[in-house]
Design an enzyme around this catalytic site. Structure first.
Site, short mmCIF file in Angstrom:
data_model
loop_
_atom_site.label_atom_id
_atom_site.label_comp_id
_atom_site.label_asym_id
_atom_site.label_seq_id
_atom_site.Cartn_x
_atom_site.Cartn_y
_atom_site.Cartn_z
CG ASN A 1 -0.03 -0.28 2.44
OD1 ASN A 1 0.74 -0.63 3.20
ND2 ASN A 1 -0.97 0.72 3.54
N GLY B 1 2.08 -6.61 7.13
CA GLY B 1 1.14 -6.45 6.48
C GLY B 1 -0.40 -7.41 7.23
CB THR C 1 -4.32 -10.10 11.42
OG1 THR C 1 -4.61 -8.36 11.78
CG2 THR C 1 -4.33 -10.41 12.06
CB THR D 1 0.70 -12.23 6.70
OG1 THR D 1 -0.02 -12.04 4.78
CG2 THR D 1 2.33 -12.93 5.53
CD GLU E 1 4.85 -2.50 13.92
OE1 GLU E 1 3.53 -1.87 13.39
OE2 GLU E 1 4.97 -2.39 15.00
CB CYS F 1 -2.52 0.31 8.07
SG CYS F 1 -0.90 1.19 8.52
CD GLU G 1 7.97 -0.96 11.93
OE1 GLU G 1 6.74 -0.37 11.13
OE2 GLU G 1 8.24 -2.04 11.26
P1 NAD Z 1 0.18 -9.21 2.80
O1 NAD Z 1 0.41 -9.74 4.38
O2 NAD Z 1 -0.85 -10.25 2.22
O3 NAD Z 1 1.70 -9.22 2.74
C1 NAD Z 1 2.70 -8.89 3.06
C2 NAD Z 1 4.48 -8.84 2.29
O4 NAD Z 1 4.39 -10.70 3.19
C3 NAD Z 1 4.36 -9.33 1.18
O5 NAD Z 1 5.67 -9.05 0.85
C4 NAD Z 1 3.78 -10.61 0.90
O6 NAD Z 1 5.06 -10.78 0.07
C5 NAD Z 1 4.50 -11.10 2.31
N1 NAD Z 1 4.12 -12.70 2.54
C6 NAD Z 1 3.22 -13.17 3.16
N2 NAD Z 1 3.17 -14.37 2.46
C7 NAD Z 1 4.20 -14.30 3.12
C8 NAD Z 1 4.92 -15.52 4.41
N3 NAD Z 1 4.50 -16.63 4.26
N4 NAD Z 1 5.52 -15.48 4.41
C9 NAD Z 1 6.51 -14.41 4.90
N5 NAD Z 1 6.24 -13.55 3.84
C10 NAD Z 1 4.85 -13.40 3.43
O7 NAD Z 1 -0.29 -8.05 3.03
P2 NAD Z 1 -0.67 -6.95 2.10
O8 NAD Z 1 -2.12 -7.84 1.74
O9 NAD Z 1 0.61 -6.86 0.54
O10 NAD Z 1 -0.80 -6.03 2.72
C11 NAD Z 1 -1.77 -5.31 3.79
C12 NAD Z 1 -1.81 -5.58 4.48
O11 NAD Z 1 -1.55 -4.31 5.71
C13 NAD Z 1 -3.35 -4.51 5.56
O12 NAD Z 1 -3.77 -5.93 6.17
C14 NAD Z 1 -2.74 -3.56 6.05
O13 NAD Z 1 -3.16 -3.27 6.87
C15 NAD Z 1 -1.49 -4.16 6.49
N6 NAD Z 1 -1.04 -2.91 7.11
C16 NAD Z 1 -0.12 -2.40 8.23
C17 NAD Z 1 0.55 -1.55 8.44
C18 NAD Z 1 1.18 -1.67 10.47
O14 NAD Z 1 1.44 -0.46 9.83
N7 NAD Z 1 0.05 -2.21 10.76
C19 NAD Z 1 0.89 -0.74 7.54
C20 NAD Z 1 0.14 -1.10 5.99
C21 NAD Z 1 -0.34 -1.63 6.01
#
Ligand code: NAD
Length: 480
Positions: free
Chosen positions: A150, A226, A228, A230, A248, A282, A461
């Protein structure tokens, strides 16, 4: 067509198995580049390079490490326009947003942590006449940094910069959905002369390249942003290996509007906190609770603002709403719109896919969408949608709105709008949110702890918290 490469041991290299994945432009639905479909072999090579680079990097004085990071920041600023265009093309966000938020914030991440390491002091505890205790903070070692799509460069650098500043070497993986600016960053690291192996960028999918990073025994800590689900999977793998973890995760943030707020400012900022980056931040406040006496006025003003949010080609300066990041994500958000209807919501604005003309005919555009009349505990009000969809709900008392605001499994961020300072603090202290904004949103000071409570994550962080995460404390006692 452009083939992105991994950045391993100081060089741009193809993936070991030679496989690539298509990278789509969300505004057009067309492939515009290919990214490495890396696997465990690439991660093993990256980790070996990071392990080899670690002794010299951690020995380097913090000033010298910092100077390189500040230089990277300067190059990001020099290339701001190119990086903003790349981010917009890769993610679908309006180029104006990438130019004013994403890329400048990526530059300030490197500038901040480049200098922060010099101000990172360790503690001394003196026991009069008995002992001197002092703490040494050693770099954790090789760490893994994994980021989402994002805010691609912004969140990628938010992890990498403190890790490098703390003296760790890094194996990093950007999202496979938005890999472009991470690739451009690797070119800048080469230009700066970052020592080989200090930062390694492996592109690929979560299961293909992310999971091997979590599993690799040479990687001592994981900083992940990423979803929750994951995060759960990562914790399951990493916990038995006793890796240090910073997670996060998702959010479902309340935006609480009291009747004594500055209404014009509240509406203006709530439009941003609802729909900036197509609601794909997020920290977006997707549940808007409004004190009943101003509910109708807020609704009228808010909907007038929504009508001005032009959905258009993100390359156009007039675009206020770009494309959602992918067809799959657009379909997920459309499912939640259908669910909002099924749960009895009244549609006040939007709700439809937008079909644009010209080069964007096949893009993933959606109208900014507003519902009212949904129960505070329905699925639409509890689950993260992560798109341009918000709900309006009137409330009567502080207790009621606190119960609703805290009534989800998430606890990332919250916003409060009021002129009553006592109430602002009282409500803030009772919110189960890692971050609370009062009369503002997305205000950033890099020294503050950033992170969520409950299912929004573990750890913080930002500022010294990040430097503490990437270091291991050692307590030394000298008997006097
Ligand atoms: P996602 O969890 O699908 O992917 C995030 C990252 O993790 C990607 O690089 C992906 O390739 C990797 N990944 C996926 N499976 C994995 C595994 N088994 N092992 C290691 N890495 C793996 O998330 P997304 O769809 O890319 O992002 C959206 C989510 O991120 C939303 O839920 C959003 O709220 C969250 N987010 C949180 C914050 C925060 O600071 N809390 C900030 C931005 C986004």
């Amino acid at each position: 067509m452009l083939h992105l490469q991994n950045y391993l041991n100081g060089q741009l290299v193809p993936p070991a198995a030679g496989r690539y994945l298509p990278n789509l432009e969300p505004a057009t639905g067309e492939v515009f580049s290919y990214l490495p479909d890396s696997d465990a072999e690439d991660v093993a090579r990256a980790t070996a390079a990071a392990e080899a680079a670690l002794p010299a990097w951690r020995r380097l004085p913090a000033e010298d490490r910092g100077r390189l990071l500040v230089r990277i920041s300067e190059l990001i600023e020099r290339d701001l326009e190119r990086l903003a265009q790349a981010e917009s093309q890769d993610n679908g966000k309006p180029v104006s947003l990438a130019r004013t938020v994403d890329i400048p914030r990526a530059a300030s991440n490197f500038a901040f942590f480049g200098t922060a390491a010099q101000h990172f002091a360790s503690e001394t505890h003196f026991q009069e006449g008995v002992a001197l205790n002092y703490t040494v903070r050693h770099p954790l070692g090789v760490v893994g940094c994994i980021s989402p799509w994002n805010l691609p460069l912004y969140l990628f650098t938010w992890k990498i910069a403190p890790a490098l500043a703390a003296g760790c070497t890094v194996v990093a993986k950007p999202s496979e959905i938005t890999p472009y600016t991470a690739f451009l960053l690797s070119e800048l690291c080469i230009e700066v002369g970052l020592p080989a192996g200090v930062l390694n960028i492996v592109h690929g999918t979560g299961p293909g390249a992310g999971q091997p990073i979590i599993e690799h025994p040479g990687i001592k800590g994981i900083s992940f942003t990423g979803g929750t689900k994951t995060g759960e999977q990562i914790a399951r793998t990493a916990a038995p290996m006793f890796k240090k973890l910073s997670l996060e995760l998702g959010g479902k943030n309340p935006n609480i509007v009291f009747a004594d707020c500055d209404l014009a400012e509240t509406v203006r900022t709530s439009l941003r906190s609802s729909f900036a980056n197509q609601g794909q931040i997020c920290l977006c406040g997707s549940r808007i609770f409004i004190e009943r006496s101003i509910y109708e006025q807020f609704k009228t003003d808010f909907l007038a603002g929504v009508a001005d949010l032009t959905v258009a080609d993100p390359q156009l300066e007039t675009s206020r709403q770009g494309a959602l990041v992918s067809e799959a994500h657009l379909q997920k958000v459309l499912c939640y719109i259908a669910l909002a209807h099924a749960e009895g919501g009244t549609l006040l604005a939007g709700g439809q896919r937008v079909m644009l003309d010209g080069r964007c005919t096949n893009g993933y555009f959606l109208q900014p969408t507003v519902f009212e009349g949904l129960a505070p505990d329905c699925r639409v009000n509890r689950e993260e949608i992560f798109g341009p969809v918000v709900t309006l709900t009137p409330f009567d008392t502080e207790e009621e709105v606190l119960t609703w605001a805290n009534g989800t499994d998430y606890g990332l961020a919250a916003t409060i709008w009021t002129r009553d300072l006592n109430r602002a603090h009282r409500v803030a202290h009772q919110l189960h949110s890692g971050i609370v904004w009062i009369n503002t949103w997305l205000h950033r000071d890099l020294r503050t702890p950033f992170g969520g409570m409950k299912n929004s994550g573990v750890g913080r962080e930002g500022g010294l918290e990040a430097l503490r995460f990437f270091t291991e404390a050692q307590s030394i006692t000298v008997k006097l």
